[in-house]
Design an enzyme around this catalytic site. Structure first.
Site, PDB file in Angstrom:
ATOM      1  N   ASN A 110       0.828  -1.210   0.000  1.00 59.19           N
ATOM      2  CA  ASN A 110       0.000   0.000   0.000  1.00 59.19           C
ATOM      3  C   ASN A 110       0.856   1.251   0.000  1.00 59.19           C
ATOM      4  O   ASN A 110       1.928   1.286   0.595  1.00 59.19           O
ATOM      5  CB  ASN A 110      -0.923   0.004   1.226  1.00 59.19           C
ATOM      6  CG  ASN A 110      -1.839  -1.198   1.229  1.00 59.19           C
ATOM      7  OD1 ASN A 110      -1.981  -1.860   0.200  1.00 59.19           O
ATOM      8  ND2 ASN A 110      -2.455  -1.494   2.349  1.00 59.19           N
ATOM      9  N   VAL A 111       0.320   2.265  -0.652  1.00 60.28           N
ATOM     10  CA  VAL A 111       1.052   3.538  -0.756  1.00 60.28           C
ATOM     11  C   VAL A 111       0.424   4.592   0.158  1.00 60.28           C
ATOM     12  O   VAL A 111       0.791   5.746   0.124  1.00 60.28           O
ATOM     13  CB  VAL A 111       1.065   4.032  -2.225  1.00 60.28           C
ATOM     14  CG1 VAL A 111       1.794   3.037  -3.123  1.00 60.28           C
ATOM     15  CG2 VAL A 111      -0.362   4.276  -2.764  1.00 60.28           C
ATOM     16  N   HIS A 127       5.806  -0.757  -2.823  1.00 59.65           N
ATOM     17  CA  HIS A 127       5.344  -0.013  -4.002  1.00 59.65           C
ATOM     18  C   HIS A 127       5.457   1.495  -3.813  1.00 59.65           C
ATOM     19  O   HIS A 127       4.714   2.256  -4.441  1.00 59.65           O
ATOM     20  CB  HIS A 127       3.903  -0.418  -4.352  1.00 59.65           C
ATOM     21  CG  HIS A 127       3.790  -1.849  -4.805  1.00 59.65           C
ATOM     22  ND1 HIS A 127       2.591  -2.521  -4.932  1.00 59.65           N
ATOM     23  CD2 HIS A 127       4.746  -2.743  -5.173  1.00 59.65           C
ATOM     24  CE1 HIS A 127       2.821  -3.764  -5.351  1.00 59.65           C
ATOM     25  NE2 HIS A 127       4.112  -3.920  -5.490  1.00 59.65           N
ATOM     26  N   CYS A 138      14.954  13.707 -13.973  1.00 53.98           N
ATOM     27  CA  CYS A 138      16.273  13.542 -13.313  1.00 53.98           C
ATOM     28  C   CYS A 138      16.171  12.726 -12.022  1.00 53.98           C
ATOM     29  O   CYS A 138      17.191  12.430 -11.408  1.00 53.98           O
ATOM     30  CB  CYS A 138      16.905  14.903 -13.036  1.00 53.98           C
ATOM     31  SG  CYS A 138      16.128  15.840 -11.696  1.00 53.98           S
ATOM     32  N   GLY A 198      -5.014  -9.182   3.354  1.00 55.06           N
ATOM     33  CA  GLY A 198      -5.684  -8.233   2.463  1.00 55.06           C
ATOM     34  C   GLY A 198      -5.016  -8.042   1.116  1.00 55.06           C
ATOM     35  O   GLY A 198      -5.046  -6.946   0.571  1.00 55.06           O
ATOM     36  N   THR A 199      -4.432  -9.109   0.619  1.00 55.92           N
ATOM     37  CA  THR A 199      -3.857  -9.004  -0.733  1.00 55.92           C
ATOM     38  C   THR A 199      -4.364 -10.145  -1.602  1.00 55.92           C
ATOM     39  O   THR A 199      -4.511 -11.276  -1.132  1.00 55.92           O
ATOM     40  CB  THR A 199      -2.310  -8.976  -0.723  1.00 55.92           C
ATOM     41  OG1 THR A 199      -1.836  -8.981  -2.082  1.00 55.92           O
ATOM     42  CG2 THR A 199      -1.683 -10.128   0.045  1.00 55.92           C
ATOM     43  N   ASN A 224      -8.109 -12.917   4.728  1.00 54.14           N
ATOM     44  CA  ASN A 224      -8.747 -12.362   3.528  1.00 54.14           C
ATOM     45  C   ASN A 224     -10.174 -12.930   3.477  1.00 54.14           C
ATOM     46  O   ASN A 224     -10.347 -14.141   3.644  1.00 54.14           O
ATOM     47  CB  ASN A 224      -7.959 -12.806   2.272  1.00 54.14           C
ATOM     48  CG  ASN A 224      -8.336 -12.007   1.047  1.00 54.14           C
ATOM     49  OD1 ASN A 224      -9.505 -11.763   0.787  1.00 54.14           O
ATOM     50  ND2 ASN A 224      -7.333 -11.610   0.285  1.00 54.14           N
TER      51      ASN A 224
HETATM   52  P1  OAD Z   1      -6.158  -6.217  -4.582  1.00 52.56           P
HETATM   53  O1  OAD Z   1      -7.246  -5.247  -4.838  1.00 52.56           O
HETATM   54  O2  OAD Z   1      -5.628  -6.980  -5.734  1.00 52.56           O
HETATM   55  O3  OAD Z   1      -6.612  -7.251  -3.477  1.00 52.56           O
HETATM   56  C1  OAD Z   1      -7.224  -6.827  -2.303  1.00 52.56           C
HETATM   57  C2  OAD Z   1      -7.561  -8.052  -1.486  1.00 52.56           C
HETATM   58  O4  OAD Z   1      -8.082  -7.616  -0.248  1.00 52.56           O
HETATM   59  C3  OAD Z   1      -8.601  -8.969  -2.121  1.00 52.56           C
HETATM   60  O5  OAD Z   1      -8.105 -10.302  -2.169  1.00 52.56           O
HETATM   61  C4  OAD Z   1      -9.813  -8.860  -1.179  1.00 52.56           C
HETATM   62  O6  OAD Z   1     -10.513 -10.099  -1.065  1.00 52.56           O
HETATM   63  C5  OAD Z   1      -9.147  -8.473   0.120  1.00 52.56           C
HETATM   64  N1  OAD Z   1      -9.996  -7.721   1.054  1.00 52.56           N
HETATM   65  C6  OAD Z   1     -11.044  -6.905   0.797  1.00 52.56           C
HETATM   66  N2  OAD Z   1     -11.542  -6.376   1.928  1.00 52.56           N
HETATM   67  C7  OAD Z   1     -10.792  -6.875   2.946  1.00 52.56           C
HETATM   68  C8  OAD Z   1     -10.784  -6.711   4.363  1.00 52.56           C
HETATM   69  N3  OAD Z   1     -11.661  -5.920   4.971  1.00 52.56           N
HETATM   70  N4  OAD Z   1      -9.866  -7.396   5.092  1.00 52.56           N
HETATM   71  C9  OAD Z   1      -8.963  -8.204   4.483  1.00 52.56           C
HETATM   72  N5  OAD Z   1      -8.913  -8.383   3.145  1.00 52.56           N
HETATM   73  C10 OAD Z   1      -9.801  -7.731   2.380  1.00 52.56           C
HETATM   74  O7  OAD Z   1      -4.984  -5.396  -3.839  1.00 52.56           O
HETATM   75  P2  OAD Z   1      -3.461  -5.796  -3.674  1.00 52.56           P
HETATM   76  O8  OAD Z   1      -3.292  -7.246  -3.502  1.00 52.56           O
HETATM   77  O9  OAD Z   1      -2.901  -4.889  -2.642  1.00 52.56           O
HETATM   78  O10 OAD Z   1       0.062  -1.929  -7.234  1.00 52.56           O
HETATM   79  O11 OAD Z   1      -2.874  -5.367  -5.075  1.00 52.56           O
HETATM   80  C11 OAD Z   1      -1.493  -5.438  -5.306  1.00 52.56           C
HETATM   81  C12 OAD Z   1      -1.050  -4.287  -6.151  1.00 52.56           C
HETATM   82  O12 OAD Z   1      -1.841  -4.205  -7.326  1.00 52.56           O
HETATM   83  C13 OAD Z   1      -1.224  -2.919  -5.515  1.00 52.56           C
HETATM   84  O13 OAD Z   1      -0.179  -2.566  -4.649  1.00 52.56           O
HETATM   85  C14 OAD Z   1      -1.269  -2.019  -6.690  1.00 52.56           C
HETATM   86  C15 OAD Z   1      -2.179  -2.823  -7.582  1.00 52.56           C
HETATM   87  O14 OAD Z   1      -2.060  -2.575  -8.927  1.00 52.56           O
HETATM   88  C16 OAD Z   1       0.485  -0.798  -7.788  1.00 52.56           C
HETATM   89  O15 OAD Z   1      -0.202   0.197  -7.856  1.00 52.56           O
HETATM   90  C17 OAD Z   1       1.883  -0.886  -8.302  1.00 52.56           C
END
Ligand code: OAD
Length: 263
Positions: A110-111, A127, A138, A198-199, A224
């Site tokens: 997360n950012v 990220h 630059c 949460g990923t 998750n």
């Molecule tokens: P995703 O949107 O791909 O996944 C989010 C996950 O969180 C899903 O699997 C949901 O089921 C889960 N989720 C939703 N609500 C939740 C809760 N309350 N508690 C726990 N889990 C929950 O997001 P990321 O895996 O973070 O990159 O995505 C990875 C990267 O893809 C991000 O950092 C971003 C994106 O493109 C960049 O911007 C470079």
């Protein structure tokens, strides 16, 4: 909460009680309960917008104002939200381990800086982050504070070379910061317990970290509400919102401690 979930939480607390090193990987889901949109859920960011237009250098070169304004919108959201109990519980877990001579390494995709705001320290931002900025030409850092000038509609210009300023997030097609990734990999190799929280576990190299941990003997926990490609490798899965179950893990740890003291 059902009995099975209580048992799983107690199981996790037991493993934490004997752990020295814990590594946590978080994704957008941990911030969902703060009101920050995830990327790949049904209402996620990438279901409405194209990542190649908004999160790539090509997209920025084609339409810098659009990309800048989109990040300004996200910064505006982040000004209005606060860390949720999931973020707070992870900061608490870090302190709990440290008082016992252990260590928690928190790597996040997360950012949004919500882990910092909740009190976590030494956060590995795989990220990058949305708060800092640098020159797209630059690469020198550029000081811009959103709250000082939220109406900035186009990328500011670099004071050194006149290039356009971009947010310090890692875009598609870009390398992760080498030292940050190396630290996250080392922490994954050396931990006793690894949490994936949460990923969707779809974006590499971050998605590979839980597997590195598992291969090196770590106890793997996934939190998750939905199944992911990682689920089948996890030792314990909590299909629940992180803001609901992480505080319960902390609670289970404290009752475990009370029990030990009373023994
Ligand atoms: P995703 O949107 O791909 O996944 C989010 C996950 O969180 C899903 O699997 C949901 O089921 C889960 N989720 C939703 N609500 C939740 C809760 N309350 N508690 C726990 N889990 C929950 O997001 P990321 O895996 O973070 O990159 O995505 C990875 C990267 O893809 C991000 O950092 C971003 C994106 O493109 C960049 O911007 C470079």
């Amino acid at each position: 909460m059902n009995t099975e979930q209580i048992e799983r939480i107690e199981h996790i607390a037991k493993r934490l009680a004997t752990a020295t090193r814990v590594t946590v990987l978080t994704g957008a889901g941990i911030s969902a309960e703060s009101g920050v949109a995830t990327f790949r859920d049904p209402n996620g960011i990438w279901t409405k917008f194209k990542p190649e237009e908004l999160a790539s250098m090509d997209g920025f070169l084609k339409n810098p104002n659009l990309v800048w304004q989109w990040y300004q919108g996200r910064r505006d959201v982040l000004e209005k939200v606060v860390p949720n109990p999931g973020h707070t519980a992870l900061a608490e877990l870090q302190r709990w381990l440290e008082t016992r001579g252990g260590r928690l390494t928190l790597a996040t995709q997360n950012v949004d800086r919500l882990h910092h705001r909740a009190g976590s320290t030494d956060v590995l931002e795989l990220h990058g982050n949305i708060v800092e900025n640098y020159c797209s030409r630059c690469r020198k850092p550029h000081e811009y504070v959103f709250s000082d000038n939220p109406d900035q509609r186009e990328p500011p210009r670099c004071t050194y070379c006149g290039g356009q300023i971009r947010p310090a997030v890692v875009w598609f097609g870009e390398l992760l910061p080498v030292d940050v990734l190396a630290a996250a990999e080392a922490a994954s190799e050396q931990c006793d317990v690894f949490f994936s929280i949460g990923t969707s576990a779809e974006v590499y190299p971050a998605a590979g970290l839980p597997i590195v941990a598992k291969r090196n003997g770590a106890f793997l926990v996934e939190i998750n509400p939905n199944a992911t490609a990682l689920t089948r490798y996890a030792d314990v899965v909590l299909h629940a919102a992180s803001g609901a179950v992480l505080p319960q893990i902390i609670e289970a740890l404290s009752s475990d401690k009370e029990q030990t003291t009373n023994d």
